[in-house]
Structures are given as structure tokens and as C-alpha cells.
Enzyme design. Structure first.
Site, PDB file in Angstrom:
ATOM      1  N   ASP A 104      -5.693  -9.707 -24.934  1.00  0.00           N
ATOM      2  CA  ASP A 104      -6.881  -9.638 -24.213  1.00  0.00           C
ATOM      3  C   ASP A 104      -7.525  -8.345 -23.559  1.00  0.00           C
ATOM      4  OD1 ASP A 104      -6.867 -12.512 -24.514  1.00  0.00           O
ATOM      5  OD2 ASP A 104      -5.851 -12.657 -22.396  1.00  0.00           O
TER       6      ASP A 104
HETATM    7  N1  URA Z   1      -1.342 -14.354 -24.111  1.00  0.00           N
HETATM    8  C1  URA Z   1      -2.584 -14.055 -23.295  1.00  0.00           C
HETATM    9  O1  URA Z   1      -2.656 -15.018 -22.493  1.00  0.00           O
HETATM   10  N2  URA Z   1      -3.165 -13.018 -23.522  1.00  0.00           N
HETATM   11  C2  URA Z   1      -2.772 -11.800 -24.346  1.00  0.00           C
HETATM   12  O2  URA Z   1      -3.575 -10.870 -24.460  1.00  0.00           O
HETATM   13  C3  URA Z   1      -1.715 -12.147 -25.296  1.00  0.00           C
HETATM   14  C4  URA Z   1      -0.999 -13.421 -25.077  1.00  0.00           C
END
Ligand code: URA
Length: 244
Positions: A104
Site C-alpha cells: 500500500d
Molecule cells: N497487507 C496490507 O494490508 N497492506 C500491504 O501493503 C501489504 C499487506
């Protein structure tokens, strides 16, 4: 020199098996000459076309990035935000690299990048069993039992997550938060955030600290390094191991 079907698969056009079919069907040309022999080799400088269309082939490259927060895990962004490609050093900018899966915008840590479509599918496909380890700062003080409750799976978006491992690191009573670890073998969209939200502990900060055996030790935030041949080999081995 590599077998042509391997080069085609690496371009991301299709699987190696499908590329073999294309070759047998006479749909592949190397430097203008149709090849139908499966053993034929070519180099990354040769012009390879499939159905008359040139495939983009670059020397296969495999990087690990220490992704900072505030950078998007894609090649381009309509909103002109920084992407993991735009922050690469110049020498890696035009190699057709893309991220292996996603972190993310607000997640930092280990992110692989490649231009090898076949490798990419092995690492993030539905049968990939590679461990991904995260350090998670959550809102609230979690008990060890509550944390363990994630290990047998929890339902997110109507899907029951696979078995995973968790561990407790520390708690911060003053700020009402806990630091925990979670090791997953799958990678659904925003899986870690959704899993903790599902048991009532929203994620405040997330860091991926390991992908298989790859870490970002020694890499500054935003920096990259090439994967070593033995690291690549290990990733292939790990991706072949069956689920436990
Ligand atoms: N899980 C998440 O919620 N976000 C990420 O960036 C990676 C794994």
C-alpha cells in the site's frame, strides 16, 4: 542465449508452454525468420515477433527495494504521485520493471521488482507459498490469545484466510497500541489491514520485513539492490514448496 519460449514467457506475453505452442504453430519469428523448432535459442538483442508484433524484451532484472511510505506500487499514477518506478536510480528506469505484487501507499519495506513475467507469476500467483512477514503497529492493547485467533484464518471480504503465524513484540500503554508480527503465505489485497480490522484492531503502521528470505537489511529507504543468483534460486525453490 536462451530458448525462445523462455524469452517470450519472460516478456510477460504468455506462459512458456503457450509460447511453445505459438512456436510450433509458426507464429514466432526471430530477426524476420520464422522458427518452429522448440530448441532454438536467441539473445536479448534479437528481434522476436509473435504474430508480427515485436515483443519487448530486456535483460531480466531482479531488484529488492526498501519501499518508503508515500510511494505507490505501480508503474504510473494518474495523480502524479511518486511511484516505485519513478524513484528508481536512472540505470534501472528503462528496463520495463514492475513491482512483484503490491505494498500500500502507506506501507514500507521489502518490495521486489522485475521485468520477468514468469518470475512474477511464480512469486505472486495463487499457488505461491512464499512467506511474507510484516511488523504491524495496531490500535489497542491486544492479548496473546486474540492475536493467536488469526492463525486459523479469519473471514475478510467473504474469504477465509489461510493458516498463518503471529507473534507479539511489545505494547505501548501510553499510546494504547501494540506491535505484533504476522507471517502470511498469501497476499490478498490489503490482507493484513483487513485481518486486524476483522478482529477489532485497526492497523496504524505496516512494514513488510521479509519476502521469502529477502530482507532490506543495509538498504536505505527508497534504495534498491540487485538480487544475487543464489537468492533467486532460493525464491524459486520456496515458491515450489507445497502448502502446510
Ligand atoms: N497487507 C496490507 O494490508 N497492506 C500491504 O501493503 C501489504 C499487506
Amino acid at each position: 542465449m536462451e530458448r525462445i519460449q523462455k524469452i517470450i514467457a519472460r516478456s510477460g506475453l504468455c506462459s512458456r508452454r503457450k509460447a511453445e505452442e505459438l512456436i510450433k504453430e509458426g507464429r514466432v519469428q526471430v530477426n524476420g525468420v520464422t522458427v518452429t523448432e522448440l530448441g532454438t535459442k536467441a539473445s536479448y538483442d534479437d528481434i522476436i515477433t509473435v504474430d508480427g508484433k515485436q515483443i519487448v524484451i530486456k535483460e531480466p532484472t531482479y531488484l529488492v527495494m526498501n519501499k518508503p511510505r508515500g510511494v505507490i506500487s505501480s508503474v504510473k499514477d494518474e495523480k502524479n504521485r511518486k511511484t516505485v518506478i519513478s524513484i528508481l536510480p536512472k540505470e534501472f528506469q528503462n528496463l520495463g520493471l514492475y513491482p512483484v505484487g503490491r505494498l500500500d501507499y502507506d506501507t514500507k519495506g521489502v518490495l521486489l521488482l522485475t521485468n520477468d513475467g514468469e518470475f512474477m507469476n511464480r512469486m505472486v500467483g495463487p499457488n505461491s507459498n512464499i512467506e511474507k512477514e510484516y511488523l504491524v503497529r495496531i490500535n489497542g492493547i491486544i492479548s496473546k490469545e486474540r492475536l493467536k485467533s488469526l492463525e486459523d484464518g479469519v473471514v475478510i471480504d467473504g474469504y477465509k484466510t489461510r493458516k498463518c503465524k503471529t507473534y507479539f513484540v511489545s505494547m505501548d500503554k501510553k499510546n494504547n497500541s501494540s506491535l505484533v508480527g504476522i507471517i502470511l503465505k498469501e497476499g490478498k489485497n490489503q490482507q493484513v489491514k483487513k485481518m486486524f480490522a476483522a478482529i477489532g484492531y485497526p492497523v496504524k503502521r505496516l512494514t513488510r520485513i521479509r519476502f521469502g528470505e529477502i530482507t532490506v537489511d543495509g538498504i536505505p529507504e527508497g534504495g534498491v539492490r540487485l538480487l544475487k543468483p543464489h537468492e533467486l534460486k532460493r525464491l524459486y525453490v520456496l515458491s515450489n514448496q507445497t502448502s502446510k
